[in-house]
Design an enzyme around this catalytic site. Structure first.
Site, short mmCIF file in Angstrom:
data_model
loop_
_atom_site.label_atom_id
_atom_site.label_comp_id
_atom_site.label_asym_id
_atom_site.label_seq_id
_atom_site.Cartn_x
_atom_site.Cartn_y
_atom_site.Cartn_z
CE LYS A 215 -3.63 2.09 2.81
NZ LYS A 215 -4.60 1.90 3.89
CD GLU A 221 9.31 -6.13 7.29
OE1 GLU A 221 8.99 -5.02 6.80
OE2 GLU A 221 9.17 -6.40 8.50
N GLY A 277 -4.97 -2.37 5.12
CA GLY A 277 -4.18 -3.52 4.65
C GLY A 277 -4.87 -4.85 4.89
NE ARG A 278 -6.79 -4.42 11.01
CZ ARG A 278 -6.19 -3.23 11.10
NH1 ARG A 278 -5.09 -2.99 10.40
NH2 ARG A 278 -6.68 -2.29 11.87
CD GLU A 363 -2.37 -5.14 11.51
OE1 GLU A 363 -1.48 -6.00 11.43
OE2 GLU A 363 -2.72 -4.44 10.54
CG HIS A 394 -4.57 -36.69 16.07
ND1 HIS A 394 -4.71 -38.00 16.46
CD2 HIS A 394 -5.58 -36.44 15.20
CE1 HIS A 394 -5.75 -38.53 15.83
NE2 HIS A 394 -6.29 -37.60 15.06
CE LYS A 514 4.30 -1.18 7.98
NZ LYS A 514 3.48 -0.73 6.87
C1 G6Q Z 1 -2.66 -4.05 7.83
C2 G6Q Z 1 -1.44 -3.44 8.33
C3 G6Q Z 1 -0.16 -4.10 7.88
C4 G6Q Z 1 0.23 -3.77 6.45
C5 G6Q Z 1 1.68 -4.20 6.23
C6 G6Q Z 1 2.16 -3.94 4.83
O1 G6Q Z 1 -3.78 -3.68 8.08
O2 G6Q Z 1 -1.44 -2.09 8.10
O3 G6Q Z 1 -0.19 -5.48 8.04
O4 G6Q Z 1 -0.61 -4.41 5.56
O5 G6Q Z 1 2.49 -3.55 7.15
O6 G6Q Z 1 2.05 -2.59 4.50
P1 G6Q Z 1 2.21 -2.10 3.03
O7 G6Q Z 1 1.13 -2.71 2.21
O8 G6Q Z 1 2.15 -0.62 3.06
O9 G6Q Z 1 3.56 -2.61 2.56
#
Ligand code: G6Q
Length: 552
Positions: A215, A221, A277-278, A363, A394, A514
Site C-alpha cells: 500500500k 521487508e 491492509g488487512r 490487529e 491430535h 516499522k
Molecule cells: C494491515 C497493516 C499491515 C500492512 C503491512 C504492509 O492492516 O497495516 O499489516 O498491511 O504492514 O504494509 P504495506 O502494504 O504498506 O507494505
C-alpha cells in the site's frame, strides 16, 4: 483553535446499562451447564441457529440463555451499532486516528451502486481497476503477456507482507482447486532472505513475474525483497533494464514510490487509503488471486463478500450472522473470561485461514483506548489461533477438552468436498460434530465409572464439558463462499470493536515495528564499533551479534 483538532466522531453516548445488566446476569447463569440447557429445551439446537446467505451458524453450544441474547442485543443497540454500520457503509471517516473512511465494502459493490468519499462516488474507480486487473490476468493466463525473452510467464510471485501478503496467500490456498494448475504461485513476505531464496530456487527468471504489493511502497521487508527480486531477475535476463517492465508489476496507493523503484506506473494497479491492509484482499492486492483463479471466479468471490455485506447491513440483529458472532465473542471474552478463540476449519484448503484471521482480528481489536482516547475498562480483542481439523485434534485439543482454560471454538465445515475420496469426507465431518458434542457435554464421573473405569482413573477420564463453540456449515468451499466467510469475520470484528468503542481500523503497534528496526540496522552493519545507547540487554545482544558475525 488547535491546528490539528481531534476529529469528531458521530457516536452515541454509550450507556452502560446493558454491560451492567450482563454482569449481573452472568452471575445467575455462570453455573449453568450446556447439558442442562439442552435438556431443558429440546429445540435449542434448532432455535439457536441462523441460516442466511448460504451459511448456517449453529450457536446453540454457547453458554447463553434467551435472556443473555436479549441483553447482548440490548448492548448492540446501546452501543449504537446500527448507526456505526450505516456510518461505515456511507463512507464516514470512522477510522478516526487516521481520519479515513473504511470502505472495504466498496471493493465489492456492484457497478450500479454509489458510495461517496469526500463527495466522490468511488464505485466506478473500483470497477475500472477490476477491469484492468481482469485484462492483465487474462493476458497472463492465456500466454499473451510474454517475458523479456519471449517466453510465457509460468510463475507468479507476490512480494508483500502483513495485509499485502496474508490475504493473497490465504485466498490462493483456499481456492487452489480453482487455480490455473499450469502456473506456479508463490508468496514472499519475510525479510529473512531464506523466504526469497526458497521461493525462486527452482524457477527460471525468464518465466517469472513479480507482483510487488505494498500500500505504502515503503515497507522495509517488501522493498528489500523487491530489490533482491529485481537483482535476481536482471541477473537471469542478461542485465537488460528493459526487462523490468515485463517481469514486475506493482500494487500500491503510492504511484511516486512505484516509479522511483523503476516500475512503470502503466504496470501499477491502484487502490485507496480507505482500504486497510488487512481488509484489502479483494482490492488490487488480490491480483495474484485473480491470476490464479481467473477474473470470473474473482468476481464470484466479490459477489460472496457483497452478499454478506448486504446481510450485515440489512438483517435484523437477532438473525444477523456477523452481529451474533460478534456479540457471542464479546460475551465469551468479557463475561466468561475466555482469552482466546480457536478457529478450526475442517477443510484442508483453509489451512492459512487461522493465520489470516489472526491479523484481521488482533490487529483490528488489539486496542487499549476508546475512540476518545480513554483507557478501555474491558478486555478487548481476544487471541485468535487455530489449525485445520483433524490435525489439531491430535495435539492441542487435549487442552481445550480437559485443560483449566476456557477456549471457545469456531468449527467450520462444508457439506461437499472438492476432492471426494471414498469415506474421507463423512469421516471429516463426523469429527466436527463429535468434537462440538464432546466439548459441550463432556463426560461425567458416573458415565466414566459405568464404562468400567477403575476409581483411581476416573478423574483423569472425566470431561467437564460446558466448552462453548460455534459451528459454521456451508455447501462447499468455492470463491463465493470464501468471500462470505471472510466478510462474516470482518463484520464480526467490526461489531466487537463497536461494543468496545475502539478504533478497529488503525494499527499504531504495526507502525511502531516499522520504525524500530530502522534504528538498529546501521548498528549491525557499521564496520566501526558503534556507540550504543540502548538498555544493557539490547547493547549486549548487538555487540554479541557483531562478534559472531566477525567470526564467520
Ligand atoms: C494491515 C497493516 C499491515 C500492512 C503491512 C504492509 O492492516 O497495516 O499489516 O498491511 O504492514 O504494509 P504495506 O502494504 O504498506 O507494505
Amino acid at each position: 483553535m488547535a491546528a490539528n483538532p481531534q476529529p469528531q466522531v458521530k457516536k452515541p453516548a454509550i450507556k452502560q446499562s446493558a454491560w451492567k445488566a450482563l454482569t449481573t446476569h452472568y452471575k445467575s447463569v455462570s453455573k449453568l451447564h450446556l447439558r442442562q440447557l439442552f435438556a431443558d429445551d429440546t429445540r435449542r439446537g434448532q432455535r439457536m441457529a441462523v441460516d442466511a446467505v448460504g451459511l448456517y451458524l449453529d450457536y446453540s453450544k454457547n453458554r447463553v440463555t434467551d435472556e443473555t441474547l436479549k441483553l447482548l442485543l440490548q448492548l448492540a443497540a446501546e452501543s449504537g451499532l446500527r448507526a456505526r454500520i450505516d456510518g461505515m457503509f456511507s463512507g464516514e471517516k470512522i477510522n478516526i486516528t487516521e481520519k479515513r473512511a473504511v470502505l472495504h465494502v466498496a471493493l465489492r459493490a456492484p457497478k450500479d451502486e454509489s458510495i461517496f468519499v469526500d463527495g466522490k462516488n468511488v464505485v466506478p474507480e473500483v470497477h475500472a481497476v477490476l477491469d484492468r486487473m481482469a485484462k492483465f490476468s487474462n493476458r497472463l493466463r492465456n500466454g499473451e503477456w510474454k517475458g523479456h525473452t519471449g517466453k510465457r510467464i509460468r510463475n507468479v510471485i507476490n512480494i508483500g507482507i502483513g495485509g499485502s501478503d496474508l490475504g493473497p496467500v490465504m485466498a490462493y490456498e483456499a481456492l487452489k482447486h480453482y487455480s490455473e494448475r499450469s502456473m506456479t504461485f508463490r508468496f514472499v513476505s519475510n525479510v529473512d532472505g531464506t523466504d526469497f531464496a526458497e521461493a525462486v530456487q527452482d524457477l527460471d527468471p525468464a518465466e517469472t513475474l513479480f507482483i510487488v504489493s505494498s500500500k505504502t511502497f515503503t515497507t522495509l521487508e517488501t522493498m528489500t525483497n523487491a530489490q533482491t527480486a529485481r537483482a535476481w531477475s536482471l541477473a537471469g535476463l542478461g542485465g537488460d533494464e528493459k526487462s523490468v517492465a515485463k517481469h514486475f508489476v506493482a500494487v500500491s496507493t503510492n504511484a511516486a514510490e512505484v516509479s522511483k523503484f523503476g516500475i512503470d506506473t502503466a504496470n501499477m494497479f491502484g487502490f485507496w487509503d480507505w482500504v486497510g491492509g488487512r481488509y484489502s484482499m479483494d482490492s488490487a492486492i488480490g491480483l495474484s488471486t485473480m491470476i490464479a483463479i481467473g477474473p470470473e471466479n474473482f468476481r464470484a468471490m466479490l459477489n460472496g463478500f457483497h452478499e454478506m455485506d448486504e446481510h450485515f447491513r440489512t438483517a435484523s440483529f437477532e438473525a444477523n450472522l456477523p452481529v451474533l458472532m460478534g456479540l457471542l465473542a464479546v460475551w465469551n471474552n468479557d463475561f466468561l473470561g475466555a482469552d482466546t478463540v480457536a478457529v478450526l476449519p475442517y477443510e484442508q484448503y483453509l489451512k492459512r485461514f487461522p493465520a489470516y484471521l489472526q491479523q484481521l482480528t488482533m490487529e483490528s481489536n488489539g486496542k487499549h483506548v476508546t475512540l476518545d482516547g480513554k483507557a478501555v475498562n474491558k478486555e478487548t480483542g481476544p487471541i485468535y489461533w487455530g489449525e485445520p481439523g483433524t490435525n489439531g485434534q491430535h495435539s492441542f485439543y487435549q487442552l481445550i477438552h480437559q485443560g483449566t482454560r476456557l477456549i471457545p471454538c469456531d468449527f467450520i465445515g462444508f457439506a461437499k468436498t472438492s476432492n471426494p475420496l471414498g469415506r474421507h469426507h463423512d469421516m471429516l465431518l463426523a469429527n466436527v460434530f463429535a468434537q462440538t458434542e464432546a466439548l459441550a457435554f463432556g463426560k461425567t464421573p458416573e458415565q466414566v465409572k459405568a464404562e468400567g473405569t477403575p476409581d483411581w482413573l476416573v478423574p483423569h477420564r472425566v470431561f467437564e464439558g460446558n466448552r462453548p463453540s460455534n459451528t459454521i456449515l456451508a455447501e462447499q468451499l468455492d470463491p463465493e463462499t470464501l468471500g462470505k466467510l471472510v466478510a462474516l469475520y470482518e463484520h464480526s470484528v467490526f461489531t466487537q470493536g463497536v461494543l468496545w468503542n475502539i478504533d478497529s481500523f488503525d494499527q499504531w503497534g504495526v507502525e511502531l515495528g516499522k520504525v524500530l528496526a530502522q534504528r538498529i540496522i546501521p548498528e549491525l552493519e557499521n564496520p566501526a564499533e558503534p556507540v550504543l545507547n540502548h538498555d544493557s540487554s539490547t547493547n549486549t545482544l548487538v555487540r554479541r551479534y557483531r562478534k559472531m558475525k566477525e567470526q564467520q
